[in-house]
Design a protein around this motif. Sequence first.
Motif, PDB file in Angstrom:
ATOM      1  N   ASP A   1      13.398  27.624  43.270  1.00  0.00           N
ATOM      2  CA  ASP A   1      14.443  26.961  42.479  1.00  0.00           C
ATOM      3  C   ASP A   1      13.841  26.474  41.172  1.00  0.00           C
ATOM      4  O   ASP A   1      12.899  25.680  41.180  1.00  0.00           O
ATOM      5  N   ASP A   2      14.379  26.970  40.038  1.00  0.00           N
ATOM      6  CA  ASP A   2      13.946  26.467  38.724  1.00  0.00           C
ATOM      7  C   ASP A   2      15.036  25.639  38.063  1.00  0.00           C
ATOM      8  O   ASP A   2      14.971  25.360  36.855  1.00  0.00           O
ATOM      9  N   GLY A   3      16.054  25.249  38.822  1.00  0.00           N
ATOM     10  CA  GLY A   3      17.133  24.424  38.291  1.00  0.00           C
ATOM     11  C   GLY A   3      18.282  25.197  37.708  1.00  0.00           C
ATOM     12  O   GLY A   3      19.247  24.588  37.215  1.00  0.00           O
ATOM     13  N   THR A   4      18.243  26.534  37.742  1.00  0.00           N
ATOM     14  CA  THR A   4      19.308  27.355  37.173  1.00  0.00           C
ATOM     15  C   THR A   4      19.984  28.152  38.275  1.00  0.00           C
ATOM     16  O   THR A   4      19.483  28.262  39.392  1.00  0.00           O
ATOM     17  N   GLN A   5      21.126  28.733  37.921  1.00  0.00           N
ATOM     18  CA  GLN A   5      21.885  29.541  38.860  1.00  0.00           C
ATOM     19  C   GLN A   5      22.230  30.879  38.223  1.00  0.00           C
ATOM     20  O   GLN A   5      22.608  30.935  37.045  1.00  0.00           O
ATOM     21  N   GLY A   6      22.081  31.945  39.005  1.00  0.00           N
ATOM     22  CA  GLY A   6      22.483  33.264  38.546  1.00  0.00           C
ATOM     23  C   GLY A   6      21.432  34.017  37.770  1.00  0.00           C
ATOM     24  O   GLY A   6      21.724  35.075  37.217  1.00  0.00           O
ATOM     25  N   TYR A   7      20.209  33.500  37.702  1.00  0.00           N
ATOM     26  CA  TYR A   7      19.146  34.156  36.939  1.00  0.00           C
ATOM     27  C   TYR A   7      18.134  34.769  37.903  1.00  0.00           C
ATOM     28  O   TYR A   7      17.586  34.071  38.767  1.00  0.00           O
ATOM     29  N   TYR A   8      17.885  36.075  37.738  1.00  0.00           N
ATOM     30  CA  TYR A   8      16.900  36.760  38.553  1.00  0.00           C
ATOM     31  C   TYR A   8      15.520  36.651  37.900  1.00  0.00           C
ATOM     32  O   TYR A   8      15.403  36.463  36.694  1.00  0.00           O
ATOM     33  N   GLY A   9      14.491  36.787  38.709  1.00  0.00           N
ATOM     34  CA  GLY A   9      13.125  36.822  38.193  1.00  0.00           C
ATOM     35  C   GLY A   9      12.432  35.477  38.094  1.00  0.00           C
ATOM     36  O   GLY A   9      11.278  35.416  37.685  1.00  0.00           O
ATOM     37  N   VAL A  10      13.105  34.393  38.491  1.00  0.00           N
ATOM     38  CA  VAL A  10      12.477  33.073  38.369  1.00  0.00           C
ATOM     39  C   VAL A  10      11.360  32.889  39.401  1.00  0.00           C
ATOM     40  O   VAL A  10      10.558  31.965  39.286  1.00  0.00           O
ATOM     41  N   GLU A  11      11.317  33.740  40.404  1.00  0.00           N
ATOM     42  CA  GLU A  11      10.319  33.592  41.467  1.00  0.00           C
ATOM     43  C   GLU A  11       9.036  34.356  41.188  1.00  0.00           C
ATOM     44  O   GLU A  11       8.049  34.221  41.929  1.00  0.00           O
TER      45      GLU A  11
ATOM     46  N   GLN B   1       6.613  40.395  66.116  1.00  0.00           N
ATOM     47  CA  GLN B   1       5.295  39.891  65.780  1.00  0.00           C
ATOM     48  C   GLN B   1       4.951  40.140  64.319  1.00  0.00           C
ATOM     49  O   GLN B   1       3.898  39.719  63.865  1.00  0.00           O
ATOM     50  N   ILE B   2       5.789  40.813  63.592  1.00  0.00           N
ATOM     51  CA  ILE B   2       5.529  41.121  62.195  1.00  0.00           C
ATOM     52  C   ILE B   2       5.992  39.963  61.323  1.00  0.00           C
ATOM     53  O   ILE B   2       7.107  39.467  61.465  1.00  0.00           O
ATOM     54  N   VAL B   3       5.136  39.511  60.428  1.00  0.00           N
ATOM     55  CA  VAL B   3       5.457  38.411  59.514  1.00  0.00           C
ATOM     56  C   VAL B   3       5.915  39.015  58.184  1.00  0.00           C
ATOM     57  O   VAL B   3       5.143  39.681  57.499  1.00  0.00           O
ATOM     58  N   VAL B   4       7.190  38.792  57.855  1.00  0.00           N
ATOM     59  CA  VAL B   4       7.764  39.290  56.596  1.00  0.00           C
ATOM     60  C   VAL B   4       8.294  38.079  55.838  1.00  0.00           C
ATOM     61  O   VAL B   4       9.233  37.417  56.282  1.00  0.00           O
ATOM     62  N   ILE B   5       7.688  37.796  54.712  1.00  0.00           N
ATOM     63  CA  ILE B   5       8.021  36.612  53.928  1.00  0.00           C
ATOM     64  C   ILE B   5       8.798  37.054  52.694  1.00  0.00           C
ATOM     65  O   ILE B   5       8.320  37.879  51.912  1.00  0.00           O
ATOM     66  N   GLY B   6       9.985  36.511  52.540  1.00  0.00           N
ATOM     67  CA  GLY B   6      10.806  36.803  51.376  1.00  0.00           C
ATOM     68  C   GLY B   6      10.715  35.675  50.350  1.00  0.00           C
ATOM     69  O   GLY B   6      10.983  34.520  50.669  1.00  0.00           O
ATOM     70  N   VAL B   7      10.325  36.017  49.133  1.00  0.00           N
ATOM     71  CA  VAL B   7      10.265  35.051  48.027  1.00  0.00           C
ATOM     72  C   VAL B   7      11.424  35.385  47.093  1.00  0.00           C
ATOM     73  O   VAL B   7      11.353  36.330  46.306  1.00  0.00           O
ATOM     74  N   ALA B   8      12.504  34.620  47.190  1.00  0.00           N
ATOM     75  CA  ALA B   8      13.744  34.931  46.471  1.00  0.00           C
ATOM     76  C   ALA B   8      14.140  33.751  45.591  1.00  0.00           C
ATOM     77  O   ALA B   8      13.838  32.595  45.902  1.00  0.00           O
ATOM     78  N   PRO B   9      14.842  34.012  44.483  1.00  0.00           N
ATOM     79  CA  PRO B   9      15.349  32.911  43.646  1.00  0.00           C
ATOM     80  C   PRO B   9      16.523  32.218  44.329  1.00  0.00           C
ATOM     81  O   PRO B   9      17.466  32.862  44.784  1.00  0.00           O
ATOM     82  N   TRP B  10      16.457  30.901  44.379  1.00  0.00           N
ATOM     83  CA  TRP B  10      17.498  30.113  45.035  1.00  0.00           C
ATOM     84  C   TRP B  10      18.842  30.276  44.336  1.00  0.00           C
ATOM     85  O   TRP B  10      19.897  30.322  44.967  1.00  0.00           O
ATOM     86  N   GLY B  11      18.831  30.385  43.043  1.00  0.00           N
ATOM     87  CA  GLY B  11      20.069  30.394  42.263  1.00  0.00           C
ATOM     88  C   GLY B  11      20.888  31.647  42.384  1.00  0.00           C
ATOM     89  O   GLY B  11      22.012  31.692  41.863  1.00  0.00           O
ATOM     90  N   VAL B  12      20.386  32.692  43.028  1.00  0.00           N
ATOM     91  CA  VAL B  12      21.147  33.935  43.161  1.00  0.00           C
ATOM     92  C   VAL B  12      21.506  34.227  44.617  1.00  0.00           C
ATOM     93  O   VAL B  12      21.994  35.308  44.919  1.00  0.00           O
TER      94      VAL B  12
END
Length: 1469
Positions: free
Chosen positions: A259-269, A206-217
């Motif tokens: 997704d900001d159109g890049t791959q391998g970059y952290y922190g875009v989220e 019942q716990i809602v845990v939302i992960g906001v992660a960069p797509w490119g990593v």
Amino acid sequence: MLCALGEKVHPKDISNIQLGNLTTLFLNIEKRCSLASWIRENIKKKECCFYVEDGREGICKCGYPKIQHCDEAIKPEDYMGEQWDKHRHVREVPTDAFGDISFGGLGQKTGKYVRVSSDTSSENLFQLMTEHWKLRSPNLLISVTGGAKNFCIKTHLKDKFRRGLIKVAQTTGAWILTGGTHAGVMKHVGMAVRDYTLSSGLMEGQIVVIGVAPWGVIHNRHALVHPEGCFPAYYALDEQGQGRLSCLDINHTHFLLVDDGTQGYYGVEIELRARLEKLISQQSLGNRESGGTIPVVCVVLDGGPGTLNTIYNAMLKHTPCVVLEGSGRLADVIAQVAALPVSKVTLVLINQLMKRFFGQEYKSFTEVQVIEWTKKIQDIIRMPHLLTVFRIDEDKNYDVDVAILQALLKASRSDEHAGQQSWERQLELAVAWNRVDIAESEIFTEESQWTSSDLHPAMFSALVGDKPEFVRLLLENGVCVRKFLEHEDRLCELYAHLPACLFLRKLAKRVQGGKVHRGQDPAPGSPKISLSHVAEEVRHLLGSFTQPLYIPSRYKMTEDDVRLAVPSKGLVDLPCSGEEWIPDTVWDPGRDLFLWAVVQNNTELAEIGWEQCRDCIAAALAASKILRKLAQESGEDDSEEAKEMRELASHYEKQAIGVFSECHSVDAQRAQKLLIRVSPSWGKSTCLWLALQADAKSFIAHSGVQALLTQIWCGELSVENPHWKVLLCMIFFPLIYTGFLTFRRDEVIQRHAERTEQQKLAMDAVFSGSSDAKIKRHYRGSSQTSELEPLNCSSRLMSLFTSPQVKFYWNIASYFGFLWLFAVVLMIDFQTFPSWRELLLYVWLTSLVCEEVRQLYHDFDGSGFRRKAKMYISDLWNFLDVLSILLFIVGLVCRLQASSTVFYVGRVVLCIDFIIFSLRLMAIFTISRTLGPKIIIVRRMMMDLFFFMFLLSIWVVAYGVAKQGILIHNEDRLNWIMRGAVYEPYLIIFGNVPTNIDNTQFDMSSCSVNGSDPLKPKCPELNEDNMPAFPEWLTIIMLCVYLLFANILLLNLLIAIFNYTFQEVQDNTDTIWKFQRYELIKEYHSRPALPPPFILLSHFILFIRSVLLRYPPQRHKTFRQELEQTEEEELLSWEAYMKDNYLASTRQDESQSVEHRIQDTAEKVGVMSELLERESEMVSATMAKRLSKLEEQVSESTKALRWIMDALKSQGCKSKMQPPLMTGKSCDRDDGDSSGQETDEETAPHTFARQLQYPSSTVKRFPVPEEKVPWEVNFTQYHPPVYNHQDSSDPDTSVLDKHRNPGGRTGIRGKGALKSLGPNHILHPILTRWRDAEHKVLEFLAVWEEAEKHWAIPGCSAKPDEPLAQTLERILGKKLHDKTKSKLEAGEEVYKGYVDDSRNTDNAWIETTIVTLHCDKHTMLMADLNRIVESSPSSHQPLQWREVNSAACVCPYQREALRQIAQCHNTHF
């Protein structure tokens, strides 16, 4: 293209799919297609549209390989010289990754995911989560941040973090927001969710845990891609092969992959996450229009420089933060300095802590970075109301959940809008979280002053939200139920917010005219529920014998606006303290609250409501009736809802018994008065009648109720009279005048005389002097006037023969006489022409028929003819009466016919009728304590016998048909077929062994060969020797088997059934008999005194009174008694007192029960074990702290000794010995530390002038720590930027150096947003007045600042040499200045000098002069000012009188000026 499905069905298995499964399947397909369509329209992703290599072969600067670019992105060679730009060469296209994500493994964990563009609007994301993912809007948002890499954390702290985080999320309905990857703090959050899921046994937590992660990593992200969505997508966790990428955490429930159109970059989220958090924090809390928004809290574990920026920005947005000490790195740095004053948090200390907690990572930090971090940490600890440090070594033993909630409450208390609004906001949060413990410890304290009206919104939320503990807490802290339900709109709103239940469906069906079906919720546009609808439905559940609880008001006769009526007699709810009862308000609020909780089958809320009822016995019995009726009308007797209703009905029956037992044990007479008292709160009904209608057998069987029934049964005769005395007086009635029989009036007079004598003795002892003679005479006279008079001769005779007991004896004698006469007529005197005996029998029967008609039409309780007829027919004895009368009429008609055959039929019918009349005799003996329970057992056994006969008939018919077919060939006589197939097999059971199945007993003369003789059975098939040809061995075996099953098995089964029924019913027969005894008592209480056939006289008199004279029917006051208002108030108060005693004794019994003691012991053992674990882990931490403090003290002592040595050397003192080598923990000092001592400054350095972000610009200041603010302190790293808002040319450094801010460094040079270098003078005139005559509320004249969107003190820039009058004219305008000119020139100067303002720079600053003028309310000046203020809204700068308080202005120096003015006027600020 259809949406992808997770399950496949083989064609051969199509036939196995049920219709319900197909319907569910198609609904799921429709939902998925709708979701896919909405996502394609609103959610985008980003992709690179221009391929440029970044130096690695085949890799674009966006990070993606060349083969993952579209064809148009790969440009020819001659275009490769163009520079790649992230903003121009990345475009948005519809997303191709969304749906369900399955991680496999234990439990098959499934979540939701979507790939979104970094520029996606927060509104679309929130709509996706709430409308399409079906997430409930949260009551709290927990943003967890910290170390993204795996870090070590103490076991105890880890357990507390996990347990507390889940607890706060579960109890408050919170969303948890993390980075979403399987590493660092996100992994710990996921593990907490996993532990909760496994421990609670839920496959989907019942716990809602939302992960906001960069797509490119994201590692293995290709498995999530499908243009039409994946339902589900199977994702594999591969930590070993992820490399620099990261895997999604398998324990999160939802994922937003940015997704900001890049791959391998952290922190875009980060940016999108911040926007989403801000949007959620602006949503209404609980979907109500109360103005409250969803609170947000930031929880910090570990972390580095990025986490510091997150905390800093969050606290600037007034988001509270909870830092876990012991989690490592940045969290420990902040925890170490959180309790220190800002002046103690120096660069040296921060350097030491960073080196201590960051280890090798500290070497990569630059000096400027440490300066910036020091400044941010100083700003963070300057906001202690937003910072909470959770320490595991504190004495308080609580988890992280308490720290999180306390942090939010602390931030709410320290809000700018302090005061009562702050307390109400805290209470609103606590109710939304359902945390009673937090409310008790943090809100309902001695500091807070609550009135009942202040708590009404929280009370409504707690009731609607089904939070009984909060309802009880609010009642304990001042909520008055009468005030809360003072207006009927509040009660209507409560019914409109009922949860989905049977009563709501019935109510909606009644409102909409029967258009709502089972399982269907009311339509949004349906008519409004009014109290008239509630009253109709409740009356249907209680019974038509009650009056409506709510009737339309005399003044408001509309259909949808119904007021609560006030009955003419009695009050049920005492007024609150200090208030009088006002007519035409809520009649019985305790009843209303209790009824609202009962109809929704809410056990805990109903218990609280029942405790608020004063008429508690009637309320409990009414609730039992309503719940049993609802369970009966639910249509599913075995449903869970129906079972719960029956259990709750039994509970309230027990509560009624408990309170009545308490009352009866104290005062039996008062307790019996409670049973027959008319209750205005429950439709003018009585407790006794409610108990009967609720089928409350246990309540009716109570000794106190039975004593009342016995008293009614005896009438005016004493209960103590033996039966033989009553029978003797019935025959020789003159004995009643000799004292042979005792009457109740005699007993009452005797008790009254004894009580009066005792009072006289007491009065003689008190008033023994001669001066008290008048008082004694007055007392004796009043006591004599109240004495009861004994019954006279006629009253005694009437009391004897009108007693239900005497009526019953006469009717028994009459009925025996009727049966004797009936038997004589049938056996001796049944002639062709009726004899005088038979005619007397007809007259006797006529009297019985008339009595049955009277019983049918006699409305004993005012319930109406239809209900009375239904109750009459449902009674078995009445059914036998009607059947016997109808048979007698049929027999009489047949017997009066001339035909001898019909005459004989009539006699047979009358003989059968005699059997029924004789069986009816059993009903008379139900009054007997010995025979009554046995009759109940017989009735139950008759039902068992009916089902047994069904089983027996199977064996009888089976054997009889088989035997008849084997023995007899083609028997065509029906009577002999029935005799051979049914009658003979039935007689075999009772021992009549047949002779026709054995050849040895065959007699040719006993049968007819061809069946020609009607008096003989047909012979069996014969052989050539005229002997039976049937197989003898078969018939004998069949007989043996039949006897084995029928005689041994079935008959013993019947005995076992009877035994079980006897054992089962025996325990309850006494209760059932006592319950049914009431009907007999009621019947004979209303029955005329004369027995049949003389009762015809009474019937004739009743006919004349009712039909001809039309007299109203007589009410039986014995069963209904309306009390005077004073007497009823006393009785209800006494009942409420007895209820409190019963509840107190019940709680005491529960606390002393074995189960409670075991549970209490288990809790204490658990607390002790946890304390021991904490103690073992605290030892090492405590020792480390002590050693650290000792080391610091030694270091400080070393510094002090070095300073002493330096001072002595400077004085020329020399020593013969060399000075010892003294080393400290840190001997290196910064250049700015001119001395080891700290000088206490009178005022702290300016803080607003050192905010890192300069207002209304993108320029950032150079960070200036606290100790580097004074110009005298050396600060070699100081290189501030230069900013001039109005002049973009390069400034002259020499000109800037001429102007230096008197407050010290600010981190920026130039004019900034100010008009000139040096001081910028501002004048603020403050006009004040009193709002009220009591001088309690002070107001000031405020002007609306359109640019800042707030009210402020009037003011503008003043030229240095400009006269005061000219400046005031520019500020106030000519018209207002002319009115106040003479007064303002003589006004008091509140402040003049430097102001700490966010616009200040190193070379430009603000200096202000604040002048105040207090205006008298009754002067011409005040009248002119009010006219100007009233006409100001049409101008470009509206004016308004505002209250002087802490929330009045935004600028700190203006707030300080108002505080001083309030202090001068001795008013609260």
